[in-house]
Design a protein around this motif. Structure first.
Motif, PDB file in Angstrom:
ATOM      1  N   TYR A 414      44.387  29.852  40.824  1.00 53.63           N
ATOM      2  CA  TYR A 414      44.344  29.416  39.429  1.00 53.63           C
ATOM      3  C   TYR A 414      43.059  28.649  39.149  1.00 53.63           C
ATOM      4  O   TYR A 414      42.422  28.823  38.099  1.00 53.63           O
ATOM      5  CB  TYR A 414      45.547  28.538  39.109  1.00 53.63           C
ATOM      6  N   LEU A 415      42.657  27.784  40.092  1.00 54.71           N
ATOM      7  CA  LEU A 415      41.431  27.020  39.894  1.00 54.71           C
ATOM      8  C   LEU A 415      40.205  27.929  39.859  1.00 54.71           C
ATOM      9  O   LEU A 415      39.274  27.706  39.082  1.00 54.71           O
ATOM     10  CB  LEU A 415      41.287  25.982  41.016  1.00 54.71           C
ATOM     11  N   LEU A 416      40.224  28.954  40.701  1.00 58.41           N
ATOM     12  CA  LEU A 416      39.096  29.876  40.722  1.00 58.41           C
ATOM     13  C   LEU A 416      39.015  30.687  39.427  1.00 58.41           C
ATOM     14  O   LEU A 416      37.927  30.929  38.905  1.00 58.41           O
ATOM     15  CB  LEU A 416      39.219  30.816  41.924  1.00 58.41           C
ATOM     16  N   MET A 417      40.165  31.114  38.915  1.00 52.56           N
ATOM     17  CA  MET A 417      40.169  31.893  37.682  1.00 52.56           C
ATOM     18  C   MET A 417      39.672  31.071  36.505  1.00 52.56           C
ATOM     19  O   MET A 417      39.070  31.592  35.579  1.00 52.56           O
ATOM     20  CB  MET A 417      41.575  32.430  37.400  1.00 52.56           C
ATOM     21  N   ARG A 418      39.950  29.786  36.517  1.00 47.54           N
ATOM     22  CA  ARG A 418      39.521  28.917  35.415  1.00 47.54           C
ATOM     23  C   ARG A 418      38.188  28.222  35.711  1.00 47.54           C
ATOM     24  O   ARG A 418      37.802  27.301  35.005  1.00 47.54           O
ATOM     25  CB  ARG A 418      40.601  27.881  35.133  1.00 47.54           C
ATOM     26  N   HIS A 419      37.512  28.632  36.764  1.00 48.98           N
ATOM     27  CA  HIS A 419      36.179  28.123  37.098  1.00 48.98           C
ATOM     28  C   HIS A 419      36.176  26.629  37.414  1.00 48.98           C
ATOM     29  O   HIS A 419      35.231  25.916  37.080  1.00 48.98           O
ATOM     30  CB  HIS A 419      35.185  28.403  35.964  1.00 48.98           C
ATOM     31  N   TYR A 420      37.242  26.180  38.047  1.00 48.60           N
ATOM     32  CA  TYR A 420      37.253  24.801  38.538  1.00 48.60           C
ATOM     33  C   TYR A 420      36.897  24.822  40.015  1.00 48.60           C
ATOM     34  O   TYR A 420      37.392  25.642  40.764  1.00 48.60           O
ATOM     35  CB  TYR A 420      38.636  24.157  38.350  1.00 48.60           C
ATOM     36  N   GLU A 421      36.059  23.883  40.428  1.00 48.35           N
ATOM     37  CA  GLU A 421      35.587  23.855  41.803  1.00 48.35           C
ATOM     38  C   GLU A 421      36.126  22.664  42.582  1.00 48.35           C
ATOM     39  O   GLU A 421      35.674  22.404  43.689  1.00 48.35           O
ATOM     40  CB  GLU A 421      34.044  23.792  41.817  1.00 48.35           C
ATOM     41  N   GLY A 422      37.063  21.922  42.007  1.00 49.23           N
ATOM     42  CA  GLY A 422      37.543  20.713  42.678  1.00 49.23           C
ATOM     43  C   GLY A 422      38.129  20.984  44.031  1.00 49.23           C
ATOM     44  O   GLY A 422      37.727  20.389  45.028  1.00 49.23           O
ATOM     45  N   MET A 423      39.086  21.934  44.110  1.00 48.85           N
ATOM     46  CA  MET A 423      39.712  22.224  45.390  1.00 48.85           C
ATOM     47  C   MET A 423      38.740  22.919  46.324  1.00 48.85           C
ATOM     48  O   MET A 423      38.778  22.717  47.531  1.00 48.85           O
ATOM     49  CB  MET A 423      40.957  23.084  45.183  1.00 48.85           C
ATOM     50  N   MET A 424      37.831  23.727  45.797  1.00 49.71           N
ATOM     51  CA  MET A 424      36.876  24.428  46.641  1.00 49.71           C
ATOM     52  C   MET A 424      35.967  23.448  47.361  1.00 49.71           C
ATOM     53  O   MET A 424      35.605  23.626  48.512  1.00 49.71           O
ATOM     54  CB  MET A 424      36.045  25.398  45.799  1.00 49.71           C
ATOM     55  N   LYS A 425      35.584  22.355  46.668  1.00 51.55           N
ATOM     56  CA  LYS A 425      34.753  21.344  47.322  1.00 51.55           C
ATOM     57  C   LYS A 425      35.552  20.563  48.357  1.00 51.55           C
ATOM     58  O   LYS A 425      35.006  20.084  49.345  1.00 51.55           O
ATOM     59  CB  LYS A 425      34.196  20.396  46.267  1.00 51.55           C
ATOM     60  N   SER A 426      36.865  20.432  48.119  1.00 52.56           N
ATOM     61  CA  SER A 426      37.698  19.711  49.079  1.00 52.56           C
ATOM     62  C   SER A 426      37.925  20.510  50.344  1.00 52.56           C
ATOM     63  O   SER A 426      38.305  19.967  51.364  1.00 52.56           O
ATOM     64  CB  SER A 426      39.056  19.374  48.441  1.00 52.56           C
ATOM     65  N   GLY A 427      37.684  21.811  50.284  1.00 51.12           N
ATOM     66  CA  GLY A 427      37.895  22.638  51.467  1.00 51.12           C
ATOM     67  C   GLY A 427      38.534  23.948  51.107  1.00 51.12           C
ATOM     68  O   GLY A 427      39.682  23.989  50.715  1.00 51.12           O
ATOM     69  N   ARG A 428      37.789  25.045  51.205  1.00 56.15           N
ATOM     70  CA  ARG A 428      38.312  26.351  50.833  1.00 56.15           C
ATOM     71  C   ARG A 428      39.303  26.841  51.871  1.00 56.15           C
ATOM     72  O   ARG A 428      39.079  26.720  53.073  1.00 56.15           O
ATOM     73  CB  ARG A 428      37.158  27.349  50.705  1.00 56.15           C
ATOM     74  N   LEU A 429      40.377  27.396  51.396  1.00 57.61           N
ATOM     75  CA  LEU A 429      41.343  28.000  52.301  1.00 57.61           C
ATOM     76  C   LEU A 429      40.785  29.316  52.792  1.00 57.61           C
ATOM     77  O   LEU A 429      40.289  30.126  52.024  1.00 57.61           O
ATOM     78  CB  LEU A 429      42.676  28.227  51.583  1.00 57.61           C
ATOM     79  N   LYS A 430      40.854  29.541  54.052  1.00 55.17           N
ATOM     80  CA  LYS A 430      40.214  30.672  54.691  1.00 55.17           C
ATOM     81  C   LYS A 430      40.754  32.001  54.182  1.00 55.17           C
ATOM     82  O   LYS A 430      41.941  32.203  54.066  1.00 55.17           O
ATOM     83  CB  LYS A 430      40.414  30.581  56.206  1.00 55.17           C
ATOM     84  N   GLY A 431      39.830  32.906  53.895  1.00 50.48           N
ATOM     85  CA  GLY A 431      40.223  34.274  53.598  1.00 50.48           C
ATOM     86  C   GLY A 431      40.548  34.546  52.153  1.00 50.48           C
ATOM     87  O   GLY A 431      41.141  35.551  51.834  1.00 50.48           O
ATOM     88  N   ARG A 432      40.098  33.699  51.207  1.00 49.58           N
ATOM     89  CA  ARG A 432      40.458  33.899  49.810  1.00 49.58           C
ATOM     90  C   ARG A 432      39.388  34.637  49.017  1.00 49.58           C
ATOM     91  O   ARG A 432      39.668  35.248  48.011  1.00 49.58           O
ATOM     92  CB  ARG A 432      40.716  32.545  49.128  1.00 49.58           C
ATOM     93  N   SER A 433      38.130  34.548  49.419  1.00 41.41           N
ATOM     94  CA  SER A 433      37.070  35.049  48.562  1.00 41.41           C
ATOM     95  C   SER A 433      36.269  36.168  49.174  1.00 41.41           C
ATOM     96  O   SER A 433      35.144  36.415  48.790  1.00 41.41           O
ATOM     97  CB  SER A 433      36.118  33.884  48.216  1.00 41.41           C
ATOM     98  N   GLN A 434      36.799  36.861  50.170  1.00 43.98           N
ATOM     99  CA  GLN A 434      36.079  37.940  50.791  1.00 43.98           C
ATOM    100  C   GLN A 434      36.834  39.240  50.600  1.00 43.98           C
ATOM    101  O   GLN A 434      38.020  39.269  50.349  1.00 43.98           O
ATOM    102  CB  GLN A 434      35.888  37.654  52.295  1.00 43.98           C
ATOM    103  N   ASN A 435      36.076  40.345  50.705  1.00 46.65           N
ATOM    104  CA  ASN A 435      36.667  41.657  50.474  1.00 46.65           C
ATOM    105  C   ASN A 435      37.652  42.013  51.561  1.00 46.65           C
ATOM    106  O   ASN A 435      37.420  41.766  52.735  1.00 46.65           O
ATOM    107  CB  ASN A 435      35.582  42.732  50.417  1.00 46.65           C
ATOM    108  N   VAL A 436      38.751  42.593  51.163  1.00 43.29           N
ATOM    109  CA  VAL A 436      39.773  43.018  52.109  1.00 43.29           C
ATOM    110  C   VAL A 436      40.041  44.495  51.869  1.00 43.29           C
ATOM    111  O   VAL A 436      40.236  44.920  50.725  1.00 43.29           O
ATOM    112  CB  VAL A 436      41.084  42.201  51.912  1.00 43.29           C
ATOM    113  N   ALA A 437      40.035  45.270  52.939  1.00 44.36           N
ATOM    114  CA  ALA A 437      40.323  46.693  52.814  1.00 44.36           C
ATOM    115  C   ALA A 437      41.791  46.902  52.575  1.00 44.36           C
ATOM    116  O   ALA A 437      42.633  46.356  53.293  1.00 44.36           O
ATOM    117  CB  ALA A 437      39.880  47.436  54.078  1.00 44.36           C
ATOM    118  N   VAL A 438      42.133  47.652  51.563  1.00 44.35           N
ATOM    119  CA  VAL A 438      43.542  47.952  51.261  1.00 44.35           C
ATOM    120  C   VAL A 438      43.890  49.238  51.970  1.00 44.35           C
ATOM    121  O   VAL A 438      43.406  50.311  51.642  1.00 44.35           O
ATOM    122  CB  VAL A 438      43.760  48.091  49.743  1.00 44.35           C
TER     123      VAL A 438
END
Length: 439
Positions: A414-438
């Motif tokens: 939700y924070l990423l969709m609304r362009h908020y970076e607060g949680m991202m600066k606190s520490g990104r959860l692994k595996g959320r922003s990279q391409n995944v093969a379906v």
């Protein structure tokens, strides 16, 4: 600390996310309130207290509702049992396999079957619950037949209501509703466990309590690593020229989790661990060996119990991983979509490669999962109280970690969709922003 406060502010500044969090809290409060409403016709002061054995495990999941003889005494567990049965049927029965491949319409039919099966399981478990766990002196209603019938109806209605709450949390709240109900039941026991441990240690052993909490922190971190660990297999898609446009050519990956089976192997193994003692109790009066087996496998601190428990977990980890991940299907899907693993031929060679990688990563995952499962026994041997030792591993800790991580990932999206970076600066959860093969 400023980043944490900024993250909280960003979360509650999104109206949709704020409403979902408040809805989740409200639904969870209703669930916790229902766990204290005792069935009509029962004197709560005459109940046996905390449940033991498999009943103790259920009581932990339900936050004490099981031992309180509440209207949510069976909670969401019959629904989970029905879900497991339907999940196994989708592997063994062709009809359910076809339903699973039909998309949304197939999933809706499977959900309907799950709900109907939940009612039948609840009716069966309700009878056993009333006869095996509630003392006769606690029943104050004169007409026992009416008490049994009405209580079964109430327990079934309570389970259906819990199932509805879980679906509403998933739809209107944040996180997976069924998992959230189990997690809140487990977390509700944590304050009492801390207080019991503090009272047992006293002021003179305050340092030991601090060391226990530090050890618990590192155990939780290890479980987080196990839950998040992923083996990425690179996948290259061939380029296709259609008119003046070029499609494909992207490099993605297939994420294979080290613990793909999750908590299910522990649940399966735990359900079987009561069979030796149960079978031995039949001949306990006539055989010394049966009495020895019953005593040994009723003690979760004995090495025989833990050795068998760990072995079953390793076996079920491989079994559950095999039925949930199909390397042949992954290889066929990649071949149809023009994808290939660099250095590996498409088709059968790709399936064999994925199967080999899956086997190699499942073994250490199974061993670590078995170690996590028997950690409460080691904690109890070290002098930790039984209530507090349950949080050092086992099903409870794995469920809590898995649900919390999943909920945090949804909040982060939700924070990423609304362009908020607060949680991202606190520490990104692994595996959320990279391409995944379906696959």
């Amino acid at each position: 600390m400023k980043r944490f406060i900024s993250t909280i502010r960003n979360i509650f500044s999104i109206e949709d996310l704020r409403i979902r969090i408040l809805n989740t809290v409200g639904f969870l409060l209703i669930f916790r309130l229902g766990s204290y409403i005792v069935l009509p016709g029962i004197d709560p002061s005459k109940l046996a207290g905390e449940a033991q054995g498999i009943f103790g495990l259920l009581d932990t999941f339900l936050g004490g509702a099981f031992s309180n003889a509440s209207i949510f005494g069976l909670g969401i567990m019959p629904y989970i049992s029905a879900s497991i049965v339907l999940q196994l049927l989708t592997v063994a029965v062709p009809y359910f396999q076809r339903l699973q491949k039909e998309g949304d319409s197939g999933r809706k039919k499977i959900n309907q079957y799950t709900r109907v099966l939940t009612i039948f399981i609840t009716l069966a478990q309700g009878i056993g619950y009333l006869t095996a766990t509630i003392p006769a002196e606690a029943i104050v209603m004169a007409n026992r037949t009416f008490f049994t019938g009405s209580s079964i109806v109430i327990l079934t209605a309570g389970t259906i209501f819990c199932m509805w709450l879980g679906e509403k949390i998933t739809d209107k709240g944040i996180g997976n509703g069924i998992s959230m109900l189990i997690m809140i039941g487990i977390v509700s026991r944590f304050p009492a466990a801390i207080i019991a441990e503090s009272l047992s240690r006293g002021m003179s052993q305050g340092l030991i309590l601090v060391l226990e909490i530090v050890a618990l922190f590192f155990v939780v971190m290890a479980v987080v690593m196990l839950t998040q660990a992923v083996r990425r297999i690179p996948v290259q898609y061939a380029k296709q020229v259609v008119g003046n446009k070029v499609y494909g050519g992207q490099r993605q990956y297939i994420p294979l989790k080290v613990n793909a089976a999750g908590v299910m192997p522990i649940i399966f193994a735990q359900s079987l661990m009561f069979l030796p003692a149960l079978i031995a109790s039949i001949w306990a009066d006539t055989s010394d060996m049966a009495q020895y087996i019953g005593t040994t496998f009723s003690d979760f601190q004995s090495w025989q119990y833990n050795a068998l428990f760990a072995s079953l977990i390793i076996i079920f980890t491989f079994f559950y991983t095999a039925i949930t991940i199909n390397p042949n299907q992954i290889g066929d899907d990649m071949k149809r979509n023009g994808g290939f693993i660099p250095g590996i031929k498409p088709g059968k060679a790709t399936s064999e490669f994925i199967d080999g990688v899956l086997t190699r990563i499942t073994l250490p995952g199974a061993l670590f999962l078995a170690l996590v499962a028997i950690m409460p026994a080691f904690a109890s041997m070290a002098g930790v109280t039984r209530e507090f030792s349950q949080f050092y591993g086992g099903t409870s800790l794995l469920i809590m970690v898995g649900v919390i991580l999943d909920t945090l990932q949804q909040i982060e999206s939700y924070l990423l969709m609304r362009h908020y970076e607060g949680m991202m600066k606190s520490g990104r959860l692994k595996g959320r922003s990279q391409n995944v093969a379906v696959a």
